[in-house]
Design a protein around this motif. Structure first.
Motif, PDB file in Angstrom:
ATOM      1  N   ARG A   3      15.833  24.065  51.940  1.00 17.23           N
ATOM      2  CA  ARG A   3      16.804  23.996  53.026  1.00 17.23           C
ATOM      3  C   ARG A   3      17.878  22.994  52.644  1.00 17.23           C
ATOM      4  O   ARG A   3      17.600  21.970  52.045  1.00 17.23           O
ATOM      5  N   ASP A   4      19.086  23.299  53.031  1.00 19.07           N
ATOM      6  CA  ASP A   4      20.208  22.411  52.754  1.00 19.07           C
ATOM      7  C   ASP A   4      20.304  21.378  53.869  1.00 19.07           C
ATOM      8  O   ASP A   4      20.521  21.713  55.023  1.00 19.07           O
ATOM      9  N   HIS A   5      20.146  20.122  53.487  1.00 17.30           N
ATOM     10  CA  HIS A   5      20.240  19.019  54.441  1.00 17.30           C
ATOM     11  C   HIS A   5      21.423  18.123  54.122  1.00 17.30           C
ATOM     12  O   HIS A   5      21.464  16.973  54.527  1.00 17.30           O
ATOM     13  N   SER A   6      22.388  18.654  53.406  1.00 16.90           N
ATOM     14  CA  SER A   6      23.472  17.825  52.892  1.00 16.90           C
ATOM     15  C   SER A   6      24.320  17.169  53.969  1.00 16.90           C
ATOM     16  O   SER A   6      24.851  16.085  53.749  1.00 16.90           O
ATOM     17  N   TRP A   7      24.464  17.775  55.120  1.00 20.29           N
ATOM     18  CA  TRP A   7      25.350  17.215  56.148  1.00 20.29           C
ATOM     19  C   TRP A   7      24.591  16.383  57.179  1.00 20.29           C
ATOM     20  O   TRP A   7      25.196  15.851  58.102  1.00 20.29           O
ATOM     21  N   ARG A   8      23.301  16.233  57.008  1.00 19.84           N
ATOM     22  CA  ARG A   8      22.509  15.461  57.966  1.00 19.84           C
ATOM     23  C   ARG A   8      22.576  13.976  57.650  1.00 19.84           C
ATOM     24  O   ARG A   8      22.601  13.564  56.499  1.00 19.84           O
ATOM     25  N   GLY A   9      22.575  13.196  58.698  1.00 20.62           N
ATOM     26  CA  GLY A   9      22.519  11.739  58.542  1.00 20.62           C
ATOM     27  C   GLY A   9      23.750  11.175  57.860  1.00 20.62           C
ATOM     28  O   GLY A   9      24.830  11.757  57.877  1.00 20.62           O
ATOM     29  N   ASN A  10      23.556  10.040  57.236  1.00 19.91           N
ATOM     30  CA  ASN A  10      24.640   9.328  56.555  1.00 19.91           C
ATOM     31  C   ASN A  10      24.772   9.865  55.133  1.00 19.91           C
ATOM     32  O   ASN A  10      24.293   9.262  54.176  1.00 19.91           O
ATOM     33  N   TRP A  11      25.421  11.016  54.987  1.00 21.11           N
ATOM     34  CA  TRP A  11      25.504  11.668  53.677  1.00 21.11           C
ATOM     35  C   TRP A  11      26.303  10.839  52.680  1.00 21.11           C
ATOM     36  O   TRP A  11      25.985  10.827  51.493  1.00 21.11           O
ATOM     37  N   LYS A  12      27.337  10.129  53.136  1.00 18.29           N
ATOM     38  CA  LYS A  12      28.117   9.302  52.210  1.00 18.29           C
ATOM     39  C   LYS A  12      27.248   8.168  51.666  1.00 18.29           C
ATOM     40  O   LYS A  12      27.225   7.908  50.458  1.00 18.29           O
ATOM     41  N   GLY A  13      26.541   7.512  52.541  1.00 22.76           N
ATOM     42  CA  GLY A  13      25.657   6.434  52.113  1.00 22.76           C
ATOM     43  C   GLY A  13      24.603   6.921  51.137  1.00 22.76           C
ATOM     44  O   GLY A  13      24.326   6.277  50.119  1.00 22.76           O
ATOM     45  N   ARG A  14      24.018   8.081  51.456  1.00 28.14           N
ATOM     46  CA  ARG A  14      22.989   8.676  50.593  1.00 28.14           C
ATOM     47  C   ARG A  14      23.558   8.996  49.212  1.00 28.14           C
ATOM     48  O   ARG A  14      22.978   8.679  48.179  1.00 28.14           O
ATOM     49  N   MET A  15      24.761   9.590  49.194  1.00 29.18           N
ATOM     50  CA  MET A  15      25.373   9.968  47.924  1.00 29.18           C
ATOM     51  C   MET A  15      25.688   8.725  47.088  1.00 29.18           C
ATOM     52  O   MET A  15      25.379   8.679  45.900  1.00 29.18           O
ATOM     53  N   TYR A  16      26.292   7.718  47.706  1.00 33.05           N
ATOM     54  CA  TYR A  16      26.655   6.513  46.955  1.00 33.05           C
ATOM     55  C   TYR A  16      25.433   5.716  46.517  1.00 33.05           C
ATOM     56  O   TYR A  16      25.440   5.100  45.448  1.00 33.05           O
ATOM     57  N   GLU A  17      24.370   5.755  47.285  1.00 30.13           N
ATOM     58  CA  GLU A  17      23.122   5.107  46.871  1.00 30.13           C
ATOM     59  C   GLU A  17      22.602   5.752  45.588  1.00 30.13           C
ATOM     60  O   GLU A  17      22.202   5.073  44.647  1.00 30.13           O
ATOM     61  N   ARG A  18      22.675   7.064  45.522  1.00 26.95           N
ATOM     62  CA  ARG A  18      22.204   7.782  44.324  1.00 26.95           C
ATOM     63  C   ARG A  18      23.117   7.530  43.134  1.00 26.95           C
ATOM     64  O   ARG A  18      22.649   7.465  42.000  1.00 26.95           O
ATOM     65  N   VAL A  19      24.400   7.396  43.385  1.00 26.16           N
ATOM     66  CA  VAL A  19      25.348   7.058  42.316  1.00 26.16           C
ATOM     67  C   VAL A  19      24.970   5.691  41.735  1.00 26.16           C
ATOM     68  O   VAL A  19      24.888   5.525  40.512  1.00 26.16           O
ATOM     69  N   ARG A  20      24.719   4.720  42.618  1.00 26.71           N
ATOM     70  CA  ARG A  20      24.343   3.369  42.157  1.00 26.71           C
ATOM     71  C   ARG A  20      22.992   3.379  41.436  1.00 26.71           C
ATOM     72  O   ARG A  20      22.815   2.683  40.436  1.00 26.71           O
ATOM     73  N   GLU A  21      22.041   4.178  41.918  1.00 28.14           N
ATOM     74  CA  GLU A  21      20.733   4.299  41.259  1.00 28.14           C
ATOM     75  C   GLU A  21      20.874   4.782  39.823  1.00 28.14           C
ATOM     76  O   GLU A  21      20.050   4.473  38.976  1.00 28.14           O
ATOM     77  N   ARG A  22      21.910   5.531  39.547  1.00 25.39           N
ATOM     78  CA  ARG A  22      22.157   6.058  38.200  1.00 25.39           C
ATOM     79  C   ARG A  22      23.022   5.120  37.362  1.00 25.39           C
ATOM     80  O   ARG A  22      23.421   5.458  36.259  1.00 25.39           O
ATOM     81  N   GLY A  23      23.333   3.957  37.924  1.00 29.90           N
ATOM     82  CA  GLY A  23      24.021   2.926  37.156  1.00 29.90           C
ATOM     83  C   GLY A  23      25.536   2.953  37.225  1.00 29.90           C
ATOM     84  O   GLY A  23      26.198   2.328  36.397  1.00 29.90           O
TER      85      GLY A  23
END
Length: 156
Positions: A3-23
């Motif tokens: 299921r696509d959950h991309s628009w749920r919750g704080n998607w910007k925060g989630r995306m940037y957290e993953r960017v930072r996790e990758r260095g």
């Protein structure tokens, strides 16, 4: 089935957290390390079921606007579209099949271009079709010499 959950919750925060996790300190830096990856591929790498290509596009544009690097963003998007639609580079002959692929790449690129740059990218499209690049031309990033000639960093 996922299921696509991309628009749920704080998607910007989630995306940037993953960017930072990758260095990486920005989504732009993350994307720059993958200059020919599609927006969907970038999104899938950040979270297959909860990051969408449209979100990546939106935030890459926001970062470009903040840094006043929109022309580079526009070139970057063209590289991604060309890589996806023309994986073997610019066609030697524009027959029906290759013309469709070129049109798809350029049409998608224009659609994703900010209004401030649409007229300029239409001029670039016209130039590419009137004087095609060499067969096999495949820009590997937004700083490709031909792309810089067609759409320089000077903001329009």
């Amino acid at each position: 089935m996922s299921r696509d959950h991309s628009w749920r919750g704080n998607w910007k925060g989630r995306m940037y957290e993953r960017v930072r996790e990758r260095g990486y300190d920005s989504l732009t830096a993350f994307a720059n390390a993958r200059p020919t990856a599609s927006l969907v591929a970038l999104a899938e790498e950040l979270g297959e079921d909860d990051v969408a290509g449209m979100q990546v596009l939106s935030e890459l544009l926001a970062e470009a606007e903040q840094r006043k690097r929109i022309a580079r963003f526009v070139r970057d998007m063209l590289v991604r579209e060309l890589s996806e639609c023309l994986p073997n580079g610019w066609p030697a002959v524009l027959d029906d099949a290759s013309r469709f692929k070129v049109a798809k790449a350029l049409g998608s690129w224009i659609a994703d271009t900010p209004e401030t740059h649409k007229e300029r990218v239409r001029q670039v499209r016209t130039a590419l079709l009137a004087t095609p690049p060499p067969p096999g031309w495949h820009p590997l990033g937004p700083d490709d010499e031909l792309l810089l000639t067609l759409l320089p960093d000077k903001e329009v």
